[in-house]
Design a protein around this motif. Sequence first.
Motif, PDB file in Angstrom:
ATOM      1  N   THR A  64      -2.766   8.088  10.929  1.00 14.69           N
ATOM      2  CA  THR A  64      -1.485   7.770  10.907  1.00 14.69           C
ATOM      3  C   THR A  64      -0.930   7.692   9.514  1.00 14.69           C
ATOM      4  O   THR A  64       0.475   8.008   9.111  1.00 14.69           O
ATOM      5  CB  THR A  64      -1.470   6.080  11.442  1.00 14.69           C
ATOM      6  N   ALA A  65      -1.838   7.383   8.647  1.00 11.66           N
ATOM      7  CA  ALA A  65      -1.613   7.251   7.130  1.00 11.66           C
ATOM      8  C   ALA A  65      -1.401   8.856   6.621  1.00 11.66           C
ATOM      9  O   ALA A  65      -0.293   9.195   5.763  1.00 11.66           O
ATOM     10  CB  ALA A  65      -2.528   6.779   6.177  1.00 11.66           C
ATOM     11  N   ALA A  66      -2.236   9.872   7.066  1.00 14.45           N
ATOM     12  CA  ALA A  66      -2.219  11.290   6.550  1.00 14.45           C
ATOM     13  C   ALA A  66      -0.819  11.549   7.017  1.00 14.45           C
ATOM     14  O   ALA A  66       0.025  12.354   6.499  1.00 14.45           O
ATOM     15  CB  ALA A  66      -3.105  11.697   7.195  1.00 14.45           C
ATOM     16  N   ASP A  67      -0.205  11.366   8.427  1.00 17.51           N
ATOM     17  CA  ASP A  67       1.042  11.951   8.940  1.00 17.51           C
ATOM     18  C   ASP A  67       2.092  11.286   8.083  1.00 17.51           C
ATOM     19  O   ASP A  67       3.208  11.984   7.878  1.00 17.51           O
ATOM     20  CB  ASP A  67       1.080  11.461  10.384  1.00 17.51           C
ATOM     21  N   ALA A  68       1.868  10.190   7.659  1.00 15.68           N
ATOM     22  CA  ALA A  68       3.299   9.381   6.807  1.00 15.68           C
ATOM     23  C   ALA A  68       3.227  10.059   5.716  1.00 15.68           C
ATOM     24  O   ALA A  68       4.561  10.237   5.089  1.00 15.68           O
ATOM     25  CB  ALA A  68       2.852   7.968   6.777  1.00 15.68           C
ATOM     26  N   LEU A  69       2.179  10.599   5.023  1.00 16.93           N
ATOM     27  CA  LEU A  69       2.307  11.182   3.513  1.00 16.93           C
ATOM     28  C   LEU A  69       2.747  12.688   3.861  1.00 16.93           C
ATOM     29  O   LEU A  69       2.961  13.165   2.829  1.00 16.93           O
ATOM     30  CB  LEU A  69       1.090  11.031   3.045  1.00 16.93           C
ATOM     31  N   GLY A  70       2.820  13.257   5.180  1.00 18.25           N
ATOM     32  CA  GLY A  70       2.909  14.431   5.363  1.00 18.25           C
ATOM     33  C   GLY A  70       1.735  15.190   4.641  1.00 18.25           C
ATOM     34  O   GLY A  70       1.953  16.369   3.977  1.00 18.25           O
ATOM     35  N   LEU A  71       0.545  15.070   4.839  1.00 18.86           N
ATOM     36  CA  LEU A  71      -0.669  15.707   4.067  1.00 18.86           C
ATOM     37  C   LEU A  71      -0.914  16.823   5.111  1.00 18.86           C
ATOM     38  O   LEU A  71      -1.355  16.744   6.417  1.00 18.86           O
ATOM     39  CB  LEU A  71      -1.984  14.637   4.316  1.00 18.86           C
ATOM     40  N   GLU A  72      -0.985  17.928   4.048  1.00 25.36           N
ATOM     41  CA  GLU A  72      -1.447  19.124   4.937  1.00 25.36           C
ATOM     42  C   GLU A  72      -2.911  19.496   5.071  1.00 25.36           C
ATOM     43  O   GLU A  72      -3.695  18.864   4.132  1.00 25.36           O
ATOM     44  CB  GLU A  72      -0.669  20.474   4.038  1.00 25.36           C
ATOM     45  N   GLU A  73      -3.149  20.369   5.549  1.00 20.99           N
ATOM     46  CA  GLU A  73      -4.678  20.883   5.869  1.00 20.99           C
ATOM     47  C   GLU A  73      -4.944  21.519   4.327  1.00 20.99           C
ATOM     48  O   GLU A  73      -4.296  22.387   3.880  1.00 20.99           O
ATOM     49  CB  GLU A  73      -4.994  22.041   6.664  1.00 20.99           C
ATOM     50  N   GLY A  74      -6.014  20.909   3.903  1.00 22.53           N
ATOM     51  CA  GLY A  74      -6.495  21.266   2.325  1.00 22.53           C
ATOM     52  C   GLY A  74      -5.575  20.647   1.336  1.00 22.53           C
ATOM     53  O   GLY A  74      -5.856  21.010   0.210  1.00 22.53           O
ATOM     54  N   GLY A  75      -4.856  19.692   1.758  1.00 26.39           N
ATOM     55  CA  GLY A  75      -3.981  18.890   0.678  1.00 26.39           C
ATOM     56  C   GLY A  75      -4.667  17.738   0.307  1.00 26.39           C
ATOM     57  O   GLY A  75      -5.914  17.614   0.693  1.00 26.39           O
ATOM     58  N   LEU A  76      -4.313  16.817  -0.424  1.00 23.24           N
ATOM     59  CA  LEU A  76      -4.956  15.803  -1.108  1.00 23.24           C
ATOM     60  C   LEU A  76      -3.934  14.674  -1.001  1.00 23.24           C
ATOM     61  O   LEU A  76      -2.936  14.652  -1.560  1.00 23.24           O
ATOM     62  CB  LEU A  76      -5.462  15.951  -2.329  1.00 23.24           C
ATOM     63  N   GLY A  77      -4.271  13.435  -0.509  1.00 23.15           N
ATOM     64  CA  GLY A  77      -3.715  12.306  -0.499  1.00 23.15           C
ATOM     65  C   GLY A  77      -3.968  11.229  -1.495  1.00 23.15           C
ATOM     66  O   GLY A  77      -5.225  11.246  -1.620  1.00 23.15           O
ATOM     67  N   VAL A  90       0.963  -1.281  -0.067  1.00 21.41           N
ATOM     68  CA  VAL A  90       0.063   0.081  -0.110  1.00 21.41           C
ATOM     69  C   VAL A  90       0.689   1.240   0.017  1.00 21.41           C
ATOM     70  O   VAL A  90       1.950   1.465   0.800  1.00 21.41           O
ATOM     71  CB  VAL A  90      -0.930   0.101   1.286  1.00 21.41           C
ATOM     72  N   ARG A  91       0.908   2.156  -1.053  1.00 23.50           N
ATOM     73  CA  ARG A  91       1.720   3.226  -1.104  1.00 23.50           C
ATOM     74  C   ARG A  91       0.856   4.290  -1.653  1.00 23.50           C
ATOM     75  O   ARG A  91      -0.208   4.160  -2.090  1.00 23.50           O
ATOM     76  CB  ARG A  91       2.835   2.845  -1.971  1.00 23.50           C
ATOM     77  N   GLY A  92       1.292   5.693  -1.363  1.00 24.52           N
ATOM     78  CA  GLY A  92       0.788   6.784  -1.592  1.00 24.52           C
ATOM     79  C   GLY A  92       1.476   7.970  -1.619  1.00 24.52           C
ATOM     80  O   GLY A  92       2.824   8.010  -1.111  1.00 24.52           O
ATOM     81  N   PHE A  93       1.159   9.129  -2.021  1.00 22.10           N
ATOM     82  CA  PHE A  93       1.927  10.426  -1.885  1.00 22.10           C
ATOM     83  C   PHE A  93       0.793  11.603  -1.765  1.00 22.10           C
ATOM     84  O   PHE A  93      -0.367  11.425  -1.866  1.00 22.10           O
ATOM     85  CB  PHE A  93       2.610  10.772  -3.128  1.00 22.10           C
ATOM     86  N   ALA A  94       1.060  12.608  -1.096  1.00 24.72           N
ATOM     87  CA  ALA A  94       0.396  13.985  -0.771  1.00 24.72           C
ATOM     88  C   ALA A  94       0.643  14.917  -1.835  1.00 24.72           C
ATOM     89  O   ALA A  94       1.834  15.157  -2.224  1.00 24.72           O
ATOM     90  CB  ALA A  94       0.489  14.325   0.544  1.00 24.72           C
ATOM     91  N   LEU A  95      -0.417  15.671  -2.288  1.00 22.27           N
ATOM     92  CA  LEU A  95      -0.167  17.026  -3.047  1.00 22.27           C
ATOM     93  C   LEU A  95      -0.290  18.076  -2.101  1.00 22.27           C
ATOM     94  O   LEU A  95      -1.411  18.034  -1.103  1.00 22.27           O
ATOM     95  CB  LEU A  95      -1.404  17.263  -4.019  1.00 22.27           C
TER      96      LEU A  95
END
Length: 594
Positions: A377-390, A318-323
């Motif tokens: 936990t997943a959002a923190d790992a991705l570095g997801l910002e407020e208003g961002g998209l993972g 399971v992998r992802g990235f954040a905009l």
Amino acid sequence: MNRTGAGTLTAQDIDTEVRLAGWVQRRRDLGGLVFLDLRDRSGLVQVVVRPDERPDLAELLEPVRGEWVVAVEGRVVARESVNPDLPTGQIEVIASSIAILNRARTLPFQLHGESDASEETRLTYRYLDLRRPELQRNFLLRDRVTLEIRNYFHENGFVDIETPILTLSTPEGARDYLVPSRVHQGSFYALPQSPQIFKQITMMAGFERYIQIARCFRDEDLRADRQPEFTQVDVEMSFVTEEDVFRTIEGLFQRIFPLAGIEPPTPFPRLTWADAMARFGSDRPDLRFGCEIVDLSASLGESGFRGFRQAVADGGVVRGFALPAAAGAGEASRREVEELAEVARRHGAAGVLTLRRTGGEVVFQVKNALTPAEAETAADALGLEEGGLGLVAAGPEGTTAVALGALRVEVARRYGLVPEGAHTFLWITDFPLFQWDEAAGRWFSVNHPFTAPSLADVERLESEPGSVRARAYDVVMDGLELGGGSIRIHDPEQQARVFRVLGIGEEEARRRFGFLLDALAYGAPPHGGLALGLDRMVMLMAGAASLREVIAFPKTTAAKDLMTGAPGTVEEAQLRDLGIAPAARRGDGRSGGN
């Protein structure tokens, strides 16, 4: 009087007599004055005729239209109305004589300003297309780059050696273009896909440093960055390691890229192939923007979402990235998310799911599938910002990497994540030496069969070929491979071991590569090198959209030359000379079924 370049005239030439020759870009008759915009390779200058003083010249110019060829003699004077947008905008030429050298038909498309001509029309009339200033700039840049490449390698002790165009077919990868022999009927030459074997032979011949700007040919499906015939900067060196190759190429780039206003910082960063695939989903990653891929398997592999659990249970990831929030993707609609999911599906993934951080809360696309703690936990790992998209995908490791890599490039394009004027260079190292082909049931070389295995892995050649890394490397710019190479095998026994892994027996090896094997046995030095795509480098330097903008006479995506009509038919007598039976003619009046 010698001819002067139209675009070279400046205020320092005022009050001098000049002779010009070129193409009429535009003619304007204002009654009291007639103006010609005269263009040659160096640029454009305004020519003036005063009908009250030279009625003969004004009459001569009455029929003149765009792209007529004329010669002009006259005096350089200061312009009353300076044109700051034109290099010659401070001066103009008062004509004392004009000769019409040739006329031009009505053009099939406009050469200057906006044109709605199709690429097919432009390629059919390529000689007209090449008159456009944008293309002329591209080819003048290419000329300067090529000259600087030759100078650089000459200064560094390389010898320019030409290798054969007609050679032996050794198919390994793309299809060869074959050339039938008239003298040896039934036998064929091949046009080289690369001078690979010959440049290695030059090392075994003792030249130590080889350079060639080489024409290469590959019969493969085309894309915007591929052509059936192309030019590469081919380099080989003896008694070197990877570090020597890296320093040489970085020095070359510091020499040629400033010609286009690009300053490559050295040394280039390096990524192993495994890291590049895991972090960017590509072996030619674009580092001009973030969106680095993060592995979420540990945190989501046992989550409440069945799709994630199943992927990890099956050995996948399971992998992802954040905009970033600044991209505005956090407001992406359901339709926009589905378009992104379709990109992932086109590259083999089942789709893509979203995480959004809104008002301090992390929301997963599938309602209630993740607990708040799992989503956080997943959002923190991705570095997801407020208003961002993972964006998250799950599945087999290789497929997921490639899908997220393609998605990463797509969101950068769609949301404008690449900074204006930014460029990045890097080396990709430690490629796999072999890849397994399920359909063929055997190992194939990732690069070519002459690539040396990593010294740390060489003992596993026969026992674990899939784990062996290659001493191979690619140089990448802005997400495009500029070139690749390797340290070569110089030991005959090691070459035989690699051939055995590839299923190439001794007899076949002798038939296909006998002369190389013989050369290895007569004291071959350690050697290595690489090949750089000249067309691709100039394309990036010029900011062109495709290779067709930097190749003078390119083919279409169907491998056709629309200007000449190639490929075409030949006379039956030519085929008979080659010992080839002419194909049966169609439409000869014989009856037959569908």
